[in-house]
Enzyme design. Structure first.
Site, mmCIF file in Angstrom:
data_model
loop_
_atom_site.group_PDB
_atom_site.id
_atom_site.type_symbol
_atom_site.label_atom_id
_atom_site.label_comp_id
_atom_site.label_asym_id
_atom_site.label_seq_id
_atom_site.Cartn_x
_atom_site.Cartn_y
_atom_site.Cartn_z
ATOM 1 N N HIS A 1 31.057 -16.254 49.161
ATOM 2 C CA HIS A 1 31.758 -17.174 50.066
ATOM 3 C C HIS A 1 33.124 -17.581 49.522
ATOM 4 O O HIS A 1 34.150 -17.316 50.154
ATOM 5 C CB HIS A 1 30.877 -18.401 50.351
ATOM 6 C CG HIS A 1 31.554 -19.459 51.167
ATOM 7 N ND1 HIS A 1 30.901 -20.537 51.689
ATOM 8 C CD2 HIS A 1 32.844 -19.619 51.548
ATOM 9 C CE1 HIS A 1 31.749 -21.292 52.364
ATOM 10 N NE2 HIS A 1 32.937 -20.759 52.281
ATOM 11 N N HIS B 1 38.940 -26.010 48.189
ATOM 12 C CA HIS B 1 38.051 -24.871 48.455
ATOM 13 C C HIS B 1 38.858 -23.763 49.129
ATOM 14 O O HIS B 1 39.607 -24.021 50.077
ATOM 15 C CB HIS B 1 36.883 -25.300 49.343
ATOM 16 C CG HIS B 1 36.158 -24.143 49.954
ATOM 17 N ND1 HIS B 1 35.547 -23.169 49.184
ATOM 18 C CD2 HIS B 1 35.978 -23.768 51.244
ATOM 19 C CE1 HIS B 1 35.016 -22.259 49.991
ATOM 20 N NE2 HIS B 1 35.264 -22.594 51.244
ATOM 21 N N GLU C 1 33.576 -29.239 55.953
ATOM 22 C CA GLU C 1 33.063 -29.443 54.594
ATOM 23 C C GLU C 1 33.273 -30.889 54.122
ATOM 24 O O GLU C 1 33.058 -31.170 52.943
ATOM 25 C CB GLU C 1 33.739 -28.484 53.607
ATOM 26 C CG GLU C 1 33.594 -27.000 53.909
ATOM 27 C CD GLU C 1 32.276 -26.386 53.424
ATOM 28 O OE1 GLU C 1 31.412 -27.131 52.934
ATOM 29 O OE2 GLU C 1 32.124 -25.154 53.560
ATOM 30 N N HIS D 1 39.227 -19.020 49.577
ATOM 31 C CA HIS D 1 38.509 -17.741 49.634
ATOM 32 C C HIS D 1 39.293 -16.611 48.949
ATOM 33 O O HIS D 1 39.736 -15.672 49.618
ATOM 34 C CB HIS D 1 38.283 -17.344 51.111
ATOM 35 C CG HIS D 1 37.414 -18.275 51.899
ATOM 36 N ND1 HIS D 1 37.283 -18.182 53.274
ATOM 37 C CD2 HIS D 1 36.613 -19.305 51.515
ATOM 38 C CE1 HIS D 1 36.446 -19.116 53.697
ATOM 39 N NE2 HIS D 1 36.043 -19.816 52.663
#
Ligand code: 2HA
Ligand code: ZN
Length: 264
Positions: free
Chosen positions: A211, A139, A116, A141
């Site tokens: 996501h 980022h 990413e 999850h």
């Protein structure tokens, strides 16, 4: 020796600390999630000029606001639980070239950055270009927050924000700009990055449909806390639903009362 730079090592220590939280929270299955932190302000000129450890890599666009900046970034395919134990085995320091068109790894090992990275750098570049001293892209999850994005009614920014704000006062206070939403895109793509940047015009936290979550900010611990607070709200919402009732939520009046009380 960059290991002698106490402030830099303390910041990388915070990356390890947060990586550990992501794993223990259950938000980082396998190599899920990635972290990039701008550490330029913590480095000496000599450290910033360290030789490259691998060939330079072209960026998807000119990073105007990041020329010469240095980032600690977690490595591609690396697991957060191991970043927590050994950040330099599972991440690296990268430097953006003076023309903003390339990056190169400068320390401590040639660990390839997260898949990413182009999207992280585009976001760092965008937020800095708006004049903010943004340092972090995080980022991850979180199970409960991703779960919400599977409910079509939650793919509306106002409804999602209102629902999570209304679960606890802290959420209204800690996430004052609400939540942006990006509809499903293939992970790691510039389409995902571009759609996220659009949401970052108004928000500091963005949900990626089916996501994960992305947060930007000046401080990594604060970014983690923001996502953690949203996760707490989602857990309260789901707990009530699982107990068989729709949670009442705070009223508009109660939520508005926080705006004055906390200067939001
Ligand atoms: O780094 O989470 O979105 C693995 C991912 C990609
Ligand atoms: Zn992801």
């Amino acid at each position: 020796m960059i290991r002698d730079n106490k402030e830099l090592m303390a910041e990388i220590g915070r990356v390890a600390e947060v990586a550990g939280y992501l794993w223990t929270k259950g938000w980082a299955e396998r190599n899920g999630g990635n972290i990039s932190v701008n550490v330029t302000h913590l480095m000496t000129d000599e450290e910033k000029a360290l030789p490259a450890l691998a060939a330079r890599v072209q960026l998807p666009a000119e990073m105007d606001a990041l020329k010469g900046h240095v980032f600690f970034v977690t490595g591609t395919g690396k697991r957060m639980r191991y970043v927590a134990q050994n950040p330099f085995e599972n991440g690296s320091l990268i430097r953006i070239s003076p023309d903003g068109l390339f990056y190169e790894i400068i320390a401590e090992k040639p660990t390839q950055p997260t898949s990413e990275l182009p999207s992280h750098l585009s976001m760092h570049n965008y937020v800095r270009s708006t004049g903010r001293d943004n340092r972090v892209v995080l980022h991850t999850h979180p199970t409960d927050l991703i779960g919400l994005t599977h409910g079509p009614k939650f793919l509306n920014s106002e409804y999602l924000t209102r629902t999570l704000w209304a679960m606890i006062p802290e959420c209204r206070i800690i996430v004052p700009k609400g939540i942006g939403i990006v509809r499903y895109e293939i992970p790691g793509t510039m389409d995902l990055a571009r759609a996220t940047i659009k949401q970052l015009e108004k928000h500091d936290v963005v949900f990626w449909e089916k996501h994960g979550i992305l947060a930007v900010g000046e401080d990594l611990i604060e970014c983690f806390d923001t996502i953690d607070t949203l996760s707490k709200s989602a857990q309260i919402y789901f707990s009530a639903r699982m107990a068989g009732f729709e949670p009442e939520g705070m009223t508009d009046e109660q939520l508005d009362g926080l705006v004055d009380a906390f200067n939001l």
